[in-house]
Design a protein around this motif. Structure first.
Motif, PDB file in Angstrom:
ATOM      1  N   HIS A  85      -1.694   2.597   7.310  1.00 56.04           N
ATOM      2  CA  HIS A  85      -2.934   1.883   7.023  1.00 56.04           C
ATOM      3  C   HIS A  85      -2.981   1.419   5.561  1.00 56.04           C
ATOM      4  N   TYR A  86      -2.475   2.244   4.675  1.00 53.81           N
ATOM      5  CA  TYR A  86      -2.484   1.910   3.245  1.00 53.81           C
ATOM      6  C   TYR A  86      -1.637   0.673   2.973  1.00 53.81           C
ATOM      7  N   GLU A  87      -0.467   0.598   3.615  1.00 53.78           N
ATOM      8  CA  GLU A  87       0.401  -0.559   3.410  1.00 53.78           C
ATOM      9  C   GLU A  87      -0.226  -1.838   3.953  1.00 53.78           C
ATOM     10  N   ASN A  88      -1.106  -1.707   4.929  1.00 57.49           N
ATOM     11  CA  ASN A  88      -1.778  -2.876   5.487  1.00 57.49           C
ATOM     12  C   ASN A  88      -3.002  -3.300   4.680  1.00 57.49           C
ATOM     13  N   SER A  89      -3.394  -2.474   3.718  1.00 56.32           N
ATOM     14  CA  SER A  89      -4.537  -2.827   2.869  1.00 56.32           C
ATOM     15  C   SER A  89      -4.059  -3.718   1.733  1.00 56.32           C
ATOM     16  N   ASN A  90      -4.986  -4.316   1.047  1.00 57.91           N
ATOM     17  CA  ASN A  90      -4.641  -5.256  -0.018  1.00 57.91           C
ATOM     18  C   ASN A  90      -4.733  -4.652  -1.407  1.00 57.91           C
ATOM     19  N   GLN A  91      -5.122  -3.385  -1.491  1.00 58.05           N
ATOM     20  CA  GLN A  91      -5.306  -2.772  -2.795  1.00 58.05           C
ATOM     21  C   GLN A  91      -4.439  -1.535  -2.920  1.00 58.05           C
ATOM     22  N   MET A 134      27.544   2.294 -27.495  1.00 56.28           N
ATOM     23  CA  MET A 134      26.352   1.536 -27.090  1.00 56.28           C
ATOM     24  C   MET A 134      25.975   1.874 -25.661  1.00 56.28           C
ATOM     25  N   LYS A 135      24.691   2.119 -25.430  1.00 56.72           N
ATOM     26  CA  LYS A 135      24.201   2.451 -24.098  1.00 56.72           C
ATOM     27  C   LYS A 135      23.813   1.176 -23.347  1.00 56.72           C
ATOM     28  N   ASN A 136      24.295   1.097 -22.110  1.00 50.82           N
ATOM     29  CA  ASN A 136      23.997  -0.040 -21.251  1.00 50.82           C
ATOM     30  C   ASN A 136      22.855   0.364 -20.320  1.00 50.82           C
ATOM     31  N   ILE A 137      21.641  -0.139 -20.586  1.00 54.02           N
ATOM     32  CA  ILE A 137      20.460   0.257 -19.822  1.00 54.02           C
ATOM     33  C   ILE A 137      19.963  -0.925 -19.004  1.00 54.02           C
ATOM     34  N   HIS A 138      19.795  -0.704 -17.706  1.00 59.63           N
ATOM     35  CA  HIS A 138      19.267  -1.728 -16.813  1.00 59.63           C
ATOM     36  C   HIS A 138      17.880  -1.311 -16.343  1.00 59.63           C
ATOM     37  N   PHE A 139      16.942  -2.239 -16.373  1.00 55.86           N
ATOM     38  CA  PHE A 139      15.574  -2.006 -15.923  1.00 55.86           C
ATOM     39  C   PHE A 139      15.349  -2.781 -14.629  1.00 55.86           C
ATOM     40  N   ILE A 140      15.033  -2.046 -13.545  1.00 53.28           N
ATOM     41  CA  ILE A 140      14.699  -2.664 -12.260  1.00 53.28           C
ATOM     42  C   ILE A 140      13.179  -2.631 -12.153  1.00 53.28           C
ATOM     43  N   VAL A 141      12.554  -3.804 -12.227  1.00 53.67           N
ATOM     44  CA  VAL A 141      11.092  -3.890 -12.361  1.00 53.67           C
ATOM     45  C   VAL A 141      10.481  -4.450 -11.083  1.00 53.67           C
ATOM     46  N   ASN A 142       9.491  -3.737 -10.566  1.00 54.42           N
ATOM     47  CA  ASN A 142       8.671  -4.274  -9.478  1.00 54.42           C
ATOM     48  C   ASN A 142       7.493  -5.011 -10.118  1.00 54.42           C
ATOM     49  N   PRO A 143       7.519  -6.352 -10.126  1.00 52.74           N
ATOM     50  CA  PRO A 143       6.476  -7.103 -10.834  1.00 52.74           C
ATOM     51  C   PRO A 143       5.081  -6.897 -10.253  1.00 52.74           C
ATOM     52  N   ALA A 144       5.012  -6.497  -8.974  1.00 54.87           N
ATOM     53  CA  ALA A 144       3.715  -6.342  -8.317  1.00 54.87           C
ATOM     54  C   ALA A 144       3.114  -4.963  -8.532  1.00 54.87           C
ATOM     55  N   ALA A 145       3.889  -4.011  -9.058  1.00 54.25           N
ATOM     56  CA  ALA A 145       3.400  -2.641  -9.234  1.00 54.25           C
ATOM     57  C   ALA A 145       2.239  -2.620 -10.225  1.00 54.25           C
ATOM     58  N   GLY A 146       1.295  -1.725  -9.947  1.00 54.22           N
ATOM     59  CA  GLY A 146       0.139  -1.626 -10.824  1.00 54.22           C
ATOM     60  C   GLY A 146      -0.659  -2.908 -10.883  1.00 54.22           C
ATOM     61  N   SER A 147      -0.710  -3.597  -9.744  1.00 54.73           N
ATOM     62  CA  SER A 147      -1.403  -4.896  -9.636  1.00 54.73           C
ATOM     63  C   SER A 147      -0.804  -5.950 -10.553  1.00 54.73           C
ATOM     64  N   GLY A 148       0.438  -5.701 -10.994  1.00 53.68           N
ATOM     65  CA  GLY A 148       1.118  -6.666 -11.851  1.00 53.68           C
ATOM     66  C   GLY A 148       0.648  -6.661 -13.289  1.00 53.68           C
ATOM     67  N   ASN A 149      -0.194  -5.685 -13.636  1.00 54.23           N
ATOM     68  CA  ASN A 149      -0.756  -5.647 -14.996  1.00 54.23           C
ATOM     69  C   ASN A 149       0.074  -4.753 -15.911  1.00 54.23           C
ATOM     70  N   HIS A 150       1.303  -5.167 -16.184  1.00 52.02           N
ATOM     71  CA  HIS A 150       2.135  -4.412 -17.114  1.00 52.02           C
ATOM     72  C   HIS A 150       2.833  -5.384 -18.059  1.00 52.02           C
ATOM     73  N   LEU A 151       3.424  -4.839 -19.086  1.00 50.86           N
ATOM     74  CA  LEU A 151       3.950  -5.668 -20.179  1.00 50.86           C
ATOM     75  C   LEU A 151       5.476  -5.735 -20.212  1.00 50.86           C
ATOM     76  N   ILE A 152       6.141  -5.229 -19.187  1.00 50.41           N
ATOM     77  CA  ILE A 152       7.591  -5.073 -19.281  1.00 50.41           C
ATOM     78  C   ILE A 152       8.285  -6.430 -19.207  1.00 50.41           C
ATOM     79  N   SER A 153       8.960  -6.758 -20.292  1.00 51.73           N
ATOM     80  CA  SER A 153       9.745  -7.978 -20.402  1.00 51.73           C
ATOM     81  C   SER A 153      10.839  -7.707 -21.428  1.00 51.73           C
ATOM     82  N   ARG A 154      11.804  -8.611 -21.528  1.00 50.22           N
ATOM     83  CA  ARG A 154      12.862  -8.432 -22.530  1.00 50.22           C
ATOM     84  C   ARG A 154      12.270  -8.373 -23.939  1.00 50.22           C
TER      85      ARG A 154
END
Length: 293
Positions: free
Chosen positions: A145-151, A1-21
């Protein structure tokens, strides 16, 4: 059995992703895979979560986010047998693109299940790993400058680039030691790349390879604001080497130092860093990371 861990940045892609258990269980059969999901909530959290996953005997650790998240996770896996997986959720996704990892979550998951593993080179700038690129000069200012922007969109990069050019201010002259040569320059940029793409299909080092044992280096000496705009146009048409101030090199070690100043404003894999040191030493660790690609 493979033990796979997912480290998810919830804010990535403006938070519009479906990754959940619940979502991942549709792809990973319970009899073959043990799944763990961890959300990173602040800068450097992904690194701490990855260290914990290592102690929990993860076989594969999947970074779900942009180049910054990937850097944090991958930095913990250098010179180990643990495999890095990537689900690209960021804006640029330069490393994922170079590794031909699909942008859609479902296709990236399908690739992870193939277990198609490569060993790739890893860059080291002082004590920090980089996997795509690093640099000092205008690229670091753009990232600041990019890190200081909101988008987190291409338009934000364009706006940040224009701000950086508007505020363009040359500092101390530096010395770059490369291939036995000492180059003194007041640089527009010193860009060191392990991969052939920065993101959005833009490249300053199109011949770079993650597996050739070399870093590709672009040094652009001081240029005017007007010429910098021309340089930007040349980048878009992949002809930036045509200006006389641009010099290209390949090396496995580079040293940068400057007189009377011990702070270097830099970017590392698209994240802004202040490096407090008399000198910057950049080297390459050949084939030191296992990654699904």
């Amino acid at each position: 059995m493979k033990n796979i861990h997912f480290i998810v940045n919830p804010a990535a892609g403006s938070g519009n992703h479906l990754i959940s258990r619940e979502f991942l269980e549709n792809f990973f059969e319970k009899e073959d895979y043990a799944i763990t999901i961890k959300n990173s909530d602040y800068k450097k959290h992904a690194k701490a979560l990855t260290h914990t996953s290592i102690t929990e005997d993860a076989d594969i650790i999947v970074a779900c986010g942009g180049d910054g998240t990937i850097n944090e996770v991958a930095s913990c896996l250098v010179n180990t047998n643990i495999i890095l997986g990537i689900i690209p959720l960021g804006s640029g996704n330069g490393l994922a693109s170079n590794l031909k990892i699909p942008k859609t979550i479902e296709s990236a998951i399908a690739l992870i299940k193939t277990k198609s593993v490569k060993k790739i080179d890893v860059g080291l700038i002082n004590e920090h790993y980089f996997f795509s690129n690093t640099g000092i000069g205008i690229d670091a200012q753009v990232i600041r400058h990019y890190e200081n922007s909101n988008q987190r969109k291409l338009l934000s990069y364009i706006k940040s680039t224009l701000k950086a050019l508007k505020d363009l201010n040359y500092g101390n002259e530096i010395t770059v030691e490369i291939n036995g040569e000492k180059i003194q320059t007041n640089p527009f940029m010193v860009f060191i790349s392990n991969s052939n793409e920065m993101g959005y299909k833009i490249s300053l080092t199109p011949m770079a390879s993650l597996q050739d044992g070399l870093l590709d280096v672009l040094i652009v000496s001081k240029i005017s604001r007007l010429k910098s705009l021309y340089f930007g146009f040349l980048i878009l048409i992949k002809k930036h080497h045509l200006i006389k101030e641009a010099k290209c090199y390949q090396a496995n070690a580079i040293k940068i130092h400057q007189a009377n100043k011990k702070v270097y404003e830099s970017q590392i894999d698209g994240e802004f860093f202040n490096i407090n040191s008399e000198a910057i030493n950049i080297s390459l660790l050949e084939k030191s990371l296992h990654v699904i690609a």
